[in-house]
Motif scaffolding. Structure first.
Motif, PDB file in Angstrom:
ATOM      1  N   LEU A 218      41.183  34.874  32.951  1.00 23.74           N
ATOM      2  CA  LEU A 218      42.296  34.408  33.785  1.00 23.74           C
ATOM      3  C   LEU A 218      43.104  35.576  34.331  1.00 23.74           C
ATOM      4  O   LEU A 218      43.495  35.580  35.502  1.00 23.74           O
ATOM      5  N   ALA A 219      43.336  36.591  33.483  1.00 18.58           N
ATOM      6  CA  ALA A 219      44.123  37.736  33.919  1.00 18.58           C
ATOM      7  C   ALA A 219      43.407  38.490  35.037  1.00 18.58           C
ATOM      8  O   ALA A 219      43.999  38.841  36.055  1.00 18.58           O
ATOM      9  N   HIS A 220      42.116  38.721  34.839  1.00 19.35           N
ATOM     10  CA  HIS A 220      41.354  39.445  35.863  1.00 19.35           C
ATOM     11  C   HIS A 220      41.262  38.621  37.143  1.00 19.35           C
ATOM     12  O   HIS A 220      41.313  39.155  38.244  1.00 19.35           O
ATOM     13  N   ALA A 221      41.111  37.307  36.983  1.00 14.46           N
ATOM     14  CA  ALA A 221      40.991  36.437  38.149  1.00 14.46           C
ATOM     15  C   ALA A 221      42.290  36.385  38.937  1.00 14.46           C
ATOM     16  O   ALA A 221      42.282  36.132  40.145  1.00 14.46           O
ATOM     17  N   ALA A 222      43.405  36.627  38.259  1.00 15.97           N
ATOM     18  CA  ALA A 222      44.700  36.529  38.932  1.00 15.97           C
ATOM     19  C   ALA A 222      44.857  37.599  40.012  1.00 15.97           C
ATOM     20  O   ALA A 222      45.538  37.380  41.016  1.00 15.97           O
ATOM     21  N   LEU A 223      44.218  38.746  39.821  1.00 15.23           N
ATOM     22  CA  LEU A 223      44.423  39.879  40.741  1.00 15.23           C
ATOM     23  C   LEU A 223      44.096  39.534  42.198  1.00 15.23           C
ATOM     24  O   LEU A 223      44.962  39.724  43.072  1.00 15.23           O
ATOM     25  N   PRO A 224      42.888  39.030  42.523  1.00 14.93           N
ATOM     26  CA  PRO A 224      42.644  38.680  43.929  1.00 14.93           C
ATOM     27  C   PRO A 224      43.595  37.606  44.442  1.00 14.93           C
ATOM     28  O   PRO A 224      44.001  37.655  45.612  1.00 14.93           O
ATOM     29  N   GLY A 225      43.967  36.670  43.566  1.00 18.92           N
ATOM     30  CA  GLY A 225      44.910  35.623  43.966  1.00 18.92           C
ATOM     31  C   GLY A 225      46.238  36.216  44.406  1.00 18.92           C
ATOM     32  O   GLY A 225      46.804  35.839  45.440  1.00 18.92           O
ATOM     33  N   ILE A 226      46.711  37.187  43.632  1.00 15.40           N
ATOM     34  CA  ILE A 226      47.980  37.839  43.942  1.00 15.40           C
ATOM     35  C   ILE A 226      47.872  38.643  45.245  1.00 15.40           C
ATOM     36  O   ILE A 226      48.753  38.599  46.101  1.00 15.40           O
TER      37      ILE A 226
ATOM     38  N   SER B 262      34.263  39.820  36.188  1.00 17.11           N
ATOM     39  CA  SER B 262      34.064  41.083  36.894  1.00 17.11           C
ATOM     40  C   SER B 262      34.008  40.863  38.409  1.00 17.11           C
ATOM     41  O   SER B 262      34.482  41.691  39.182  1.00 17.11           O
ATOM     42  N   PHE B 263      33.450  39.713  38.818  1.00 17.95           N
ATOM     43  CA  PHE B 263      33.400  39.392  40.250  1.00 17.95           C
ATOM     44  C   PHE B 263      34.809  39.284  40.828  1.00 17.95           C
ATOM     45  O   PHE B 263      35.132  39.916  41.844  1.00 17.95           O
ATOM     46  N   PHE B 264      35.666  38.517  40.154  1.00 18.27           N
ATOM     47  CA  PHE B 264      37.034  38.356  40.634  1.00 18.27           C
ATOM     48  C   PHE B 264      37.784  39.682  40.609  1.00 18.27           C
ATOM     49  O   PHE B 264      38.523  39.998  41.530  1.00 18.27           O
ATOM     50  N   PHE B 265      37.564  40.449  39.549  1.00 21.77           N
ATOM     51  CA  PHE B 265      38.276  41.718  39.436  1.00 21.77           C
ATOM     52  C   PHE B 265      37.831  42.668  40.547  1.00 21.77           C
ATOM     53  O   PHE B 265      38.646  43.364  41.153  1.00 21.77           O
ATOM     54  N   GLY B 266      36.513  42.661  40.819  1.00 21.46           N
ATOM     55  CA  GLY B 266      35.981  43.504  41.900  1.00 21.46           C
ATOM     56  C   GLY B 266      36.641  43.174  43.229  1.00 21.46           C
ATOM     57  O   GLY B 266      37.113  44.065  43.948  1.00 21.46           O
ATOM     58  N   ILE B 267      36.705  41.892  43.545  1.00 12.06           N
ATOM     59  CA  ILE B 267      37.356  41.474  44.789  1.00 12.06           C
ATOM     60  C   ILE B 267      38.821  41.896  44.788  1.00 12.06           C
ATOM     61  O   ILE B 267      39.352  42.403  45.778  1.00 12.06           O
ATOM     62  N   GLY B 268      39.464  41.731  43.638  1.00 14.02           N
ATOM     63  CA  GLY B 268      40.874  42.094  43.511  1.00 14.02           C
ATOM     64  C   GLY B 268      41.097  43.562  43.821  1.00 14.02           C
ATOM     65  O   GLY B 268      42.014  43.916  44.586  1.00 14.02           O
ATOM     66  N   VAL B 269      40.257  44.425  43.257  1.00 13.45           N
ATOM     67  CA  VAL B 269      40.424  45.867  43.482  1.00 13.45           C
ATOM     68  C   VAL B 269      40.173  46.209  44.949  1.00 13.45           C
ATOM     69  O   VAL B 269      40.893  47.027  45.555  1.00 13.45           O
TER      70      VAL B 269
END
Lengths: 305, 263
Positions: A46-54, A104-111
């Motif tokens: 959830l934490a990693h997924a939050a990054l692209p959302g933000i 990792s997918f969500f975190f990658g998009i977030g970065v």
């Protein structure tokens, strides 16, 4: 020492310390239920997924808005949990692997998005770069109000639905047999976790947020066999970690809050694992030795004289 | 052992559990197919069949724990959902993590949650019910014991006590005899007999064919489909067991009594 006096006297920092303590308290409480449901890593996802959302919320709104971030993180978190469930239901992939893929997918998009924002016009003031490892000092008054609100709601819900959360965490099937809306109860726990994660990202960062959910709960489990005491202890351990992280990061400039908070939580865990009565490592060693001595004194089976 | 129903407080002919055409499928594979049966009140009923026959799945489908793609369940003549408070459930012991931070009394108290409503907490009355339930399974001395420190058989008895605290009329038990010690097995049988005396109905998923005749009144034979259902003396015979277990049944003639093992 002078530094400490300065910190205690600075009202701004006092507020920030209070905020981080509330964050640690909330994540310790809700993290206990996640750990007991053996869903520790969901918090991480959830934490990693939050990054692209933000990031998307920031790109759409053009300003830093806590409410916008919350909604963005909520949608991203929901998509991530749906994705994890979809993968486990429609393939032979197990849940841990599915979580790894989605996280990792969500975190990658977030970065990726974060980098884009940094290079855009108003990237400088966004402060979004702090979201990776956390910078409690960048929290503003309204962030604190949000944290306080979330903590109050979370603790109230956990007290009101304690019976339900306990049974769902211990024996989901039995709870379902009683006719309880088990899926909804689990979603409430998940939703509260998303709230804590979003509120905590600024202070601790997406990368290490999960440690604040898991570590205090696991440390608390060492000291007690009663659920409510475990939850209270986890809240205290979380609050102490949050305070330690904030104090040290405000004493050393450029020191991010997240890592220090996590180190403090890990230290509490290490102390618990070593010294806790009965469940701790030393207590077990002691018990083992005593058992052996007792056995020998009783003159049980002895094969060498 | 008396195989006749002893007393039936309720004189209506309504069945405590009536299943009609229950079908369950996992990944499009049917695991339980078109199962219909009716239980009589005040009977101890064994649900038996080989591994993978869908015994637990059928039980869970009736409780609504796994979705049935077809079928109806009525309890005392009413739709299942409205009768939940009259049903006690004993899940498989392995289905939970026994290292959960709680003690035996607290687990048994969970049996009272159903009637407590949404926000009320268990009070003195519920504690009395829980302690009484624990004594009925011979576990009163272990009320404050952390559940991970209990033996497998003791954990099973705690689960039974929790179902008793539900104060139900119909009990569904998922393999309560699996891997328990002799003392627990005896405690469970005594309990089943007591429940029967009170006119309660108990459906037990069972795996030990050698004890079926001694413990139960009726039997349901399941291998994905219901092979047979009825009183033990009429249904529990070589022919029906062969049909249920197929080639996986071996018979051993041992001092006059037949021991059967289904694999």
């Amino acid at each position: 020492m002078d530094m400490l006096v300065y910190i205690v006297n600075d009202p701004n920092i006092r507020w920030i310390i209070l905020g981080c303590m509330l964050l640690g308290l909330s994540s310790g409480v809700i993290g206990s239920f996640m750990v007991l449901q053996q869903k520790s890593l969901i918090g991480d996802a959830l934490a990693h997924a939050a990054l692209p959302g933000i990031c998307i919320a920031f790109m759409l709104l053009g300003v830093k808005s806590t409410a916008g971030f919350l909604i963005g993180a909520l949608i991203a978190g929901m998509l991530a949990t749906v994705g994890i469930r979809w993968i486990t239901e429609h393939s032979r992939i197990k849940q841990d692997a599915a979580m790894g893929i989605v996280l990792s997918f969500f975190f990658g998009i977030g970065v990726l998005l974060l980098t884009r924002i940094q290079h855009s016009g108003n990237g400088g003031q966004s402060g979004l770069d702090k979201f990776l490892f956390g910078q409690a000092a960048s929290m503003m008054r309204q962030d604190l109000y949000l944290l306080t609100g979330i903590s109050i709601v979370l603790i109230a819900v956990c007290i009101l639905l304690f019976k339900q959360f306990k049974l769902v965490s211990f024996d989901r099937g039995f709870a379902k047999g009683l006719g309880w809306p088990v899926v909804w109860l689990e979603q409430i726990i998940l939703l509260l976790t998303v709230f804590v994660v979003v509120a905590g990202i600024q202070a601790v960062g997406v990368v290490l947020m999960s440690a604040l959910l898991i570590t205090p709960a696991v440390a608390a489990r060492y000291w007690t066999d009663r659920l409510h005491i475990m939850i209270i202890l986890a809240g205290i351990f979380g609050a102490v970690s949050g305070a330690a992280g904030t104090v040290s990061s405000s004493m050393v400039s450029q020191l991010p809050t997240g890592p220090v908070t996590v180190l403090a939580a890990t230290l509490i865990f290490a102390i618990s694992a070593l010294f806790a009565p009965r469940r701790g490592w030393l207590a077990r060693l002691w018990q083992h030795r005593r058992n052996r001595l007792e056995w020998n004194n009783k003159g049980g089976v002895s094969h060498e004289q | 052992m008396n195989k006749k129903p002893v007393n039936m407080p309720d004189h209506t002919a309504v069945s405590p559990l009536h299943a009609q055409g229950i079908t369950v499928a996992y990944h499009k594979q049917p695991v339980v197919q078109n199962v219909s049966f009716k239980l009589d009140e005040g009977r101890l009923v064994a649900l038996i069949g080989p591994n993978g026959a869908g015994k637990s799945t059928l039980l869970k489908a009736m409780l609504g724990l796994v979705p049935a793609i077809r079928g109806e369940v009525s309890v005392y003549g009413q739709p299942y959902a409205s009768q939940r408070k009259r049903i006690g459930y004993v899940p498989q012991r392995e289905s939970v993590d026994w290292d959960f931070p709680t003690n035996a009394l607290d687990v048994v108290l969970m049996g009272t949650y159903g009637r407590l409503g949404w926000f009320r907490r268990p009070g003195r009355q519920e504690r009395e019910i829980a302690i009484e339930s624990l004594s009925k399974v011979g576990m009163a001395d272990y009320a404050n014991r952390q559940i991970s420190q209990l033996s497998g058989g003791q954990q099973q008895r705690v689960f039974l006590a929790r179902a008793l605290a539900q104060q139900a009329d119909l009990y569904l038990m998922d393999e309560p005899f699996a891997g328990v010690d002799a003392a627990t097995e005896k405690a469970i049988i005594t309990l089943l007999e007591q429940l029967k005396q009170q006119g309660k109905t108990v459906l037990v998923v069972h795996h030990d064919l050698s004890t079926v005749e001694a413990y139960f009144d009726d039997v349901l034979l399941l291998n994905r489909e219901l092979i047979a259902a009825g009183p033990v003396e009429m249904v529990f015979n070589t022919e029906m067991l062969q049909r249920t277990y197929g080639g996986r049944l071996t018979f051993l003639q041992d001092s006059g009594s037949m021991i059967m093992t289904g694999k």
